[in-house]
Design a protein around this motif. Structure first.
Motif, PDB file in Angstrom:
ATOM      1  N   PRO A  62      46.639  87.808  43.946  1.00 24.25           N
ATOM      2  CA  PRO A  62      46.480  89.259  44.110  1.00 24.25           C
ATOM      3  C   PRO A  62      44.997  89.632  44.118  1.00 24.25           C
ATOM      4  CG  PRO A  62      48.102  88.748  42.415  1.00 24.25           C
ATOM      5  CD  PRO A  62      47.456  87.450  42.805  1.00 24.25           C
ATOM      6  N   VAL A  63      44.672  90.718  44.791  1.00 26.37           N
ATOM      7  CA  VAL A  63      43.273  91.127  44.983  1.00 26.37           C
ATOM      8  C   VAL A  63      42.519  91.212  43.667  1.00 26.37           C
ATOM      9  CG1 VAL A  63      41.781  93.006  45.773  1.00 26.37           C
ATOM     10  CG2 VAL A  63      43.768  92.342  47.129  1.00 26.37           C
ATOM     11  N   GLU A  64      43.088  91.834  42.654  1.00 25.71           N
ATOM     12  CA  GLU A  64      42.395  92.008  41.373  1.00 25.71           C
ATOM     13  C   GLU A  64      42.073  90.662  40.736  1.00 25.71           C
ATOM     14  OE1 GLU A  64      45.450  93.465  41.996  1.00 25.71           O
ATOM     15  OE2 GLU A  64      44.622  95.399  42.611  1.00 25.71           O
ATOM     16  N   GLN A  65      43.043  89.748  40.784  1.00 22.54           N
ATOM     17  CA  GLN A  65      42.829  88.424  40.208  1.00 22.54           C
ATOM     18  C   GLN A  65      41.771  87.664  41.002  1.00 22.54           C
ATOM     19  OE1 GLN A  65      46.329  85.960  39.967  1.00 22.54           O
ATOM     20  NE2 GLN A  65      45.175  84.167  39.386  1.00 22.54           N
ATOM     21  N   HIS A  66      41.834  87.770  42.309  1.00 26.57           N
ATOM     22  CA  HIS A  66      40.863  87.079  43.158  1.00 26.57           C
ATOM     23  C   HIS A  66      39.450  87.586  42.883  1.00 26.57           C
ATOM     24  CE1 HIS A  66      40.664  85.085  47.414  1.00 26.57           C
ATOM     25  NE2 HIS A  66      40.280  84.268  46.466  1.00 26.57           N
ATOM     26  N   ALA A  67      39.308  88.897  42.779  1.00 24.92           N
ATOM     27  CA  ALA A  67      38.003  89.494  42.477  1.00 24.92           C
ATOM     28  C   ALA A  67      37.503  89.028  41.116  1.00 24.92           C
ATOM     29  CB  ALA A  67      38.098  91.014  42.526  1.00 24.92           C
ATOM     30  N   GLN A  68      38.410  88.942  40.140  1.00 19.82           N
ATOM     31  CA  GLN A  68      38.016  88.497  38.800  1.00 19.82           C
ATOM     32  C   GLN A  68      37.529  87.045  38.831  1.00 19.82           C
ATOM     33  OE1 GLN A  68      41.071  88.602  35.801  1.00 19.82           O
ATOM     34  NE2 GLN A  68      39.629  88.178  34.159  1.00 19.82           N
ATOM     35  N   GLN A  69      38.178  86.214  39.645  1.00 20.10           N
ATOM     36  CA  GLN A  69      37.753  84.817  39.762  1.00 20.10           C
ATOM     37  C   GLN A  69      36.308  84.735  40.243  1.00 20.10           C
ATOM     38  OE1 GLN A  69      42.096  83.617  41.390  1.00 20.10           O
ATOM     39  NE2 GLN A  69      40.455  82.372  42.179  1.00 20.10           N
ATOM     40  N   TYR A  70      35.994  85.476  41.287  1.00 19.54           N
ATOM     41  CA  TYR A  70      34.634  85.434  41.822  1.00 19.54           C
ATOM     42  C   TYR A  70      33.632  86.059  40.856  1.00 19.54           C
ATOM     43  CZ  TYR A  70      36.259  83.631  46.260  1.00 19.54           C
ATOM     44  OH  TYR A  70      36.790  82.827  47.228  1.00 19.54           O
ATOM     45  N   GLU A  71      34.018  87.114  40.181  1.00 17.99           N
ATOM     46  CA  GLU A  71      33.128  87.739  39.205  1.00 17.99           C
ATOM     47  C   GLU A  71      32.815  86.769  38.072  1.00 17.99           C
ATOM     48  OE1 GLU A  71      32.747  91.708  36.383  1.00 17.99           O
ATOM     49  OE2 GLU A  71      34.652  91.278  37.349  1.00 17.99           O
ATOM     50  N   THR A  72      33.828  86.039  37.623  1.00 16.81           N
ATOM     51  CA  THR A  72      33.637  85.071  36.550  1.00 16.81           C
ATOM     52  C   THR A  72      32.644  83.991  36.970  1.00 16.81           C
ATOM     53  OG1 THR A  72      35.870  85.467  35.712  1.00 16.81           O
ATOM     54  CG2 THR A  72      34.824  83.399  35.064  1.00 16.81           C
ATOM     55  N   VAL A  73      32.764  83.509  38.198  1.00 11.91           N
ATOM     56  CA  VAL A  73      31.852  82.483  38.701  1.00 11.91           C
ATOM     57  C   VAL A  73      30.434  83.038  38.824  1.00 11.91           C
ATOM     58  CG1 VAL A  73      31.279  81.012  40.677  1.00 11.91           C
ATOM     59  CG2 VAL A  73      33.630  81.139  39.854  1.00 11.91           C
ATOM     60  N   ARG A  74      30.302  84.259  39.344  1.00  8.81           N
ATOM     61  CA  ARG A  74      28.962  84.875  39.453  1.00  8.81           C
ATOM     62  C   ARG A  74      28.317  85.010  38.083  1.00  8.81           C
ATOM     63  NH1 ARG A  74      31.542  88.188  43.032  1.00  8.81           N
ATOM     64  NH2 ARG A  74      31.631  89.892  41.540  1.00  8.81           N
ATOM     65  N   ASN A  75      29.085  85.452  37.103  1.00  8.00           N
ATOM     66  CA  ASN A  75      28.541  85.604  35.750  1.00  8.00           C
ATOM     67  C   ASN A  75      28.113  84.250  35.183  1.00  8.00           C
ATOM     68  OD1 ASN A  75      28.924  88.369  35.835  1.00  8.00           O
ATOM     69  ND2 ASN A  75      30.881  88.286  34.773  1.00  8.00           N
ATOM     70  N   ALA A  76      28.905  83.221  35.433  1.00  9.45           N
ATOM     71  CA  ALA A  76      28.553  81.884  34.951  1.00  9.45           C
ATOM     72  C   ALA A  76      27.262  81.399  35.604  1.00  9.45           C
ATOM     73  CB  ALA A  76      29.693  80.902  35.219  1.00  9.45           C
ATOM     74  N   HIS A  77      27.108  81.663  36.896  1.00  8.89           N
ATOM     75  CA  HIS A  77      25.877  81.254  37.585  1.00  8.89           C
ATOM     76  C   HIS A  77      24.648  81.944  37.005  1.00  8.89           C
ATOM     77  CE1 HIS A  77      27.392  78.610  40.633  1.00  8.89           C
ATOM     78  NE2 HIS A  77      28.217  79.513  41.130  1.00  8.89           N
ATOM     79  N   GLU A  78      24.803  83.181  36.606  1.00 10.83           N
ATOM     80  CA  GLU A  78      23.672  83.929  36.043  1.00 10.83           C
ATOM     81  C   GLU A  78      23.172  83.306  34.754  1.00 10.83           C
ATOM     82  OE1 GLU A  78      24.086  88.150  35.578  1.00 10.83           O
ATOM     83  OE2 GLU A  78      25.088  88.341  37.508  1.00 10.83           O
ATOM     84  N   THR A  79      24.068  82.759  33.958  1.00  8.33           N
ATOM     85  CA  THR A  79      23.667  82.268  32.643  1.00  8.33           C
ATOM     86  C   THR A  79      23.488  80.756  32.565  1.00  8.33           C
ATOM     87  OG1 THR A  79      25.963  82.112  31.900  1.00  8.33           O
ATOM     88  CG2 THR A  79      24.814  84.178  31.450  1.00  8.33           C
TER      89      THR A  79
END
Length: 158
Positions: free
Chosen positions: A22-39
Motif C-alpha cells: 500500500p502507498v503509505e507502507q511503501h512511502a514509509q519504507q523509503y523514508e526509513t531508508v532515507r533516514n538511515a542514510h542520513e545517520t
C-alpha cells in the motif's frame, strides 16, 4: 515491458513476487531508508572512534582516514560536524574523544553491528564477506529484525 506485463509474466511462471505494498507502507519504507542514510556515516565515524579508543587507547584523525580509506581533509570535515552535533571533542593535533552522547551512539552502533555480523556468520557467510555486509546492513535493520537475528544466532550456537 510495463510493470503490469512483468507482474503477469511472473505470475504465469508461478513466481508472483511481492506485489506493491500500500502507498503509505511503501512511502514509509523509503523514508526509513532515507533516514538511515542520513545517520549511517555519522554512526560509522563515532563507532570507529569508539573502537580505536577501546583497542588503541586513542583515536587520531590519521587512523580514521586510513581505516575508512578517505582523505584527512574528509575526516577533518566530519570531525567538525561531529563536534557541532556534540558527539566528539577535539583539539588540533590531538586525539579525539567521545562525549557522553557520542559514547552512547558508539555503543549502540557497535551492538547493532555485532548482532548483524554474528547473524551472518551463523548463516555460514565467510568472515570477510560477513564483515563487509554487516558494515552496511547494521544501519538499515529494524530493532525487531535485530532481535530476531540475535535470537536466531543464540539458538544456532546452542
Amino acid at each position: 515491458m510495463s510493470d503490469h506485463e512483468q507482474q503477469r509474466t511472473l505470475s504465469l511462471r508461478g513466481q508472483s513476487g511481492d506485489a506493491l505494498p500500500p502507498v503509505e507502507q511503501h512511502a514509509q519504507q523509503y523514508e526509513t531508508v532515507r533516514n538511515a542514510h542520513e545517520t549511517e556515516l555519522i554512526e560509522d565515524y563515532v563507532e570507529l572512534i569508539g573502537d580505536l579508543i577501546r583497542h588503541r587507547g586513542e583515536a587520531r584523525a590519521a587512523d580514521i582516514a586510513n581505516r575508512m580509506a578517505v582523505s584527512q581533509a574528509t575526516v577533518s570535515k566530519m570531525i567538525r560536524r561531529l563536534n557541532e552535533l556534540g558527539l566528539v571533542t577535539s583539539k588540533p593535533y590531538r586525539s579525539l574523544f567521545l562525549t557522553e552522547e557520542g559514547q552512547k551512539m558508539a555503543e549502540t552502533s557497535r551492538a547493532r553491528h555485532d548482532i548483524v555480523l554474528h547473524f551472518l556468520r551463523a548463516l555460514g557467510v565467510d568472515d570477510s564477506t560477513a564483515r563487509i555486509d554487516a558494515e552496511g546492513m547494521e544501519h538499515h535493520v529494524s530493532d525487531e529484525t535485530l532481535t530476531i537475528m540475535q535470537r536466531f544466532t543464540e539458538q544456532k550456537m546452542k
